[in-house]
Design an enzyme around this catalytic site. Structure first.
Site, PDB file in Angstrom:
ATOM      1  N   ASP A  49      91.575  40.287  53.161  1.00  0.00           N
ATOM      2  CA  ASP A  49      91.383  39.071  52.357  1.00  0.00           C
ATOM      3  C   ASP A  49      89.958  39.001  51.819  1.00  0.00           C
ATOM      4  O   ASP A  49      89.730  38.679  50.645  1.00  0.00           O
ATOM      5  CB  ASP A  49      91.676  37.821  53.201  1.00  0.00           C
ATOM      6  CG  ASP A  49      93.170  37.610  53.414  1.00  0.00           C
ATOM      7  OD1 ASP A  49      93.953  38.389  52.854  1.00  0.00           O
ATOM      8  OD2 ASP A  49      93.536  36.671  54.139  1.00  0.00           O
ATOM      9  N   ASP A  91      97.310  33.708  58.568  1.00  0.00           N
ATOM     10  CA  ASP A  91      97.310  34.046  57.145  1.00  0.00           C
ATOM     11  C   ASP A  91      98.583  33.503  56.501  1.00  0.00           C
ATOM     12  O   ASP A  91      99.692  33.888  56.884  1.00  0.00           O
ATOM     13  CB  ASP A  91      97.233  35.572  56.974  1.00  0.00           C
ATOM     14  CG  ASP A  91      97.189  35.979  55.514  1.00  0.00           C
ATOM     15  OD1 ASP A  91      96.281  35.525  54.809  1.00  0.00           O
ATOM     16  OD2 ASP A  91      98.083  36.723  55.091  1.00  0.00           O
ATOM     17  N   THR A 122      95.975  31.550  50.021  1.00  0.00           N
ATOM     18  CA  THR A 122      97.437  31.563  50.083  1.00  0.00           C
ATOM     19  C   THR A 122      97.974  30.303  50.759  1.00  0.00           C
ATOM     20  O   THR A 122      98.993  29.756  50.333  1.00  0.00           O
ATOM     21  CB  THR A 122      97.924  32.801  50.845  1.00  0.00           C
ATOM     22  OG1 THR A 122      97.248  32.884  52.104  1.00  0.00           O
ATOM     23  CG2 THR A 122      97.627  34.067  50.070  1.00  0.00           C
ATOM     24  N   THR A 123      97.295  29.847  51.811  1.00  0.00           N
ATOM     25  CA  THR A 123      97.727  28.614  52.474  1.00  0.00           C
ATOM     26  C   THR A 123      97.444  27.411  51.588  1.00  0.00           C
ATOM     27  O   THR A 123      98.287  26.512  51.455  1.00  0.00           O
ATOM     28  CB  THR A 123      97.000  28.455  53.823  1.00  0.00           C
ATOM     29  OG1 THR A 123      97.195  29.631  54.605  1.00  0.00           O
ATOM     30  CG2 THR A 123      97.536  27.257  54.588  1.00  0.00           C
TER      31      THR A 123
END
Length: 528
Positions: A387, A61, A94-95
């Site tokens: 998520d 994550d 997020t990545t």
């Protein structure tokens, strides 16, 4: 020259040095997390090096990784911040947002080396961002008017989100769990009503959705183990004053009898407090703090179930799902709202006993019980499920969806390339760089899967040039296929946030020409 006028400990990096430092720091952070991107992404082991904490966690994550590392570079901190905001706002991507920002800065580095001014690059990026957003909105699909199709969209989005997580082999099962939990909220979007309870042991497949609220606590000794039509008083109050506690004072007595009188007075105070609690008409008392032996024995004698040490988060969530007030004083029972539920009972999960509250007043409350081999697997499964829940809640609010698998990145890059020929001046070079950065995302995903990224991305571009706008990368077979047929869907809001946040952060870093580091003001020895 200006250094003469600055206090000792202040340093300034100027011009090219400042810009190079910013680029290198941000690109390093993007390179750190880009190997975790996509369904074939790798995991990272995060090991704490504190003297008292040597624990580890295994995760892919992006927000968790970036939150855990200590960074000194100012531009790198900007990437960490946008990943945190993406996690808070949408829950997924997020990545992607960190990687896209890093790729934009990598392209900007080449443009700056060609003597193109940062403001010109930023202006070209703003044009490109507008065209990309327009293409993204045109490609969006909205099935919110059809309940069955919308539920299927939610399922596909959850499955796509979970495909890069530790639960990937059970993604269909967990996607259904997440969708069922979110649809129970009836559009409220309050994730406090969905509790995730982790219990070691068993397989991930043995996780399930419990209709009701589970509290991982114990019922007091000699009290009823099951109560129907429960009236619940939720409190945050001290229930241990039957013991003498005198702070900062000294009491002198001439006999042990006087000590026993003090103890008895303390116990009388506690008895009065318990009587006030019972006067509320509750048959279940749940307290955030400890409940000592004397009040526990009184509750047992009255047939009231007492549950102690429910942590603060548990108490707040309990109050929300049962409709109760959290109270600390008990002088006015008429002003207190009691919580309600159909049944409170003990149930077994594996080898552990937990308390189940069924039929809560707030009917959308539920608990997802996670089972797994060890704490690391459970923690990562919780992050994955969180998520999925966040992205589903945001999709319920903004119901538009898009195809995944690199499809939209190529689509946006294609839309930008189509406008480059119409754009005069050096801004066109910046727009081309923006399109190249977008195409890097599917290329990185293909690289992470062990495939020839150049071959796959060129095939994908050719498919889009033929008008096959739903085509993307199938990372399980290493081919270019229709994402609609494969059911690879993503949230429109998530992809839009990635586009906007990454480009705005990259533009902000690009415009930096000085980095000023200021030492804290020294204390004057004369005043110490």
């Amino acid at each position: 020259m200006e250094q003469i006028y600055m206090s000792e400990g202040t340093s300034v990096d100027k011009g090219e040095n400042a810009r190079l430092s910013s680029f290198i720091g941000a690109i390093a952070i993007a390179d750190l997390v880009k190997t975790t991107l996509g369904p074939k992404g790798m995991d990272k082991i995060l090991q704490r090096v504190s003297e008292h904490d040597q624990s580890i966690s295994v995760t892919n994550d992006g927000a968790t990784i970036l939150r855990s590392i200590h960074i000194d570079n100012a531009a790198a901190k900007v990437l960490v911040d946008i990943a945190k905001v993406q996690d808070d706002e949408v829950g997924d991507g997020t990545t992607s947002v960190a990687v896209l920002c890093g790729e934009l800065l990598r392209e900007a580095e080449h443009l700056v080396a060609q003597r193109i001014h940062p403001q010109t690059i930023a202006a070209g990026w703003r044009l490109a961002r507008g065209y990309a957003r327009q293409a993204l909105e045109e490609a969006a699909i909205d099935h919110s008017s059809d309940a069955d199709k919308f539920r299927q969209d939610l399922f596909l989005i959850a499955r796509t989100t979970l495909s890069s997580k530790v639960v990937t082999h059970e993604k269909d099962y967990f996607a259904n769990l997440a969708v069922d939990a979110v649809l129970r909220l009836k559009g409220s979007g309050n994730l406090d009503h969905i509790q995730i309870l982790k219990k070691s042991g068993g397989l991930l497949r043995e996780s399930y959705l419990e209709d009701g609220f589970l509290l991982d606590k114990k019922i007091g000794v000699g009290q009823p183990r099951r109560i129907e039509k429960a009236k619940i008083l939720v409190a945050n109050t001290s229930m241990d004053t039957d013991k003498i506690k005198i702070y900062g004072s000294k009491v002198k007595v001439d006999s042990l009898f006087k000590v026993s009188e003090i103890e008895e007075a303390e116990k009388d105070k506690m008895r009065n407090k318990v009587d006030k609690i019972i006067a509320h008409g509750c048959n279940v008392f749940i307290n955030r703090q400890l409940i000592y032996n004397l009040p526990e024995s009184i509750f047992s004698a009255k047939g009231i179930m007492a549950i102690e040490h429910a942590d603060f988060e548990g108490v707040e969530r309990l109050a929300a799902v049962t409709g109760a007030d959290v109270v600390s004083t008990f002088d006015h029972p008429e002003l207190v709202t009691l919580g309600e539920c159909d049944v409170i009972e003990e149930v077994m999960i594996g080898e552990d006993t937990v308390i189940r509250l069924g039929g809560c007043k707030c009917g959308d409350a539920c608990t997802i019980v996670l089972r797994g081999a060890n704490s690391q697997v459970l923690d990562e499964a919780e992050r994955a499920l969180h998520d999925a829940l966040c992205i589903l809640v945001s999709t319920v609010k903004e119901p538009r969806t898009i195809y995944g698998g690199g499809c939209t990145e190529i689509l946006m890059a294609q839309a930008i390339d189509a406008r480059v020929g119409e754009t005069p001046g050096k801004k066109a070079l910046a727009m081309e760089a923006f399109a190249r950065a977008l195409r890097q995302l599917p290329s990185i995903v293909a690289d992470n899967g062990g495939y020839d990224s150049a071959e796959l991305v060129t095939q994908l571009r050719a498919a889009h040039a033929k008008g096959l706008n739903s085509y993307g990368l199938d990372l399980y077979e290493g081919k270019v296929k229709c994402m609609k047929d494969l059911g690879v869907m993503e949230s429109f809001k998530s992809k839009l946030m990635v586009l906007l946040s990454a480009s705005e952060a990259a533009e902000m870093i690009l415009r930096v020409d000085d980095i000023i580091k200021c030492a804290p003001r020294q204390r004057n020895e004369d005043y110490m």
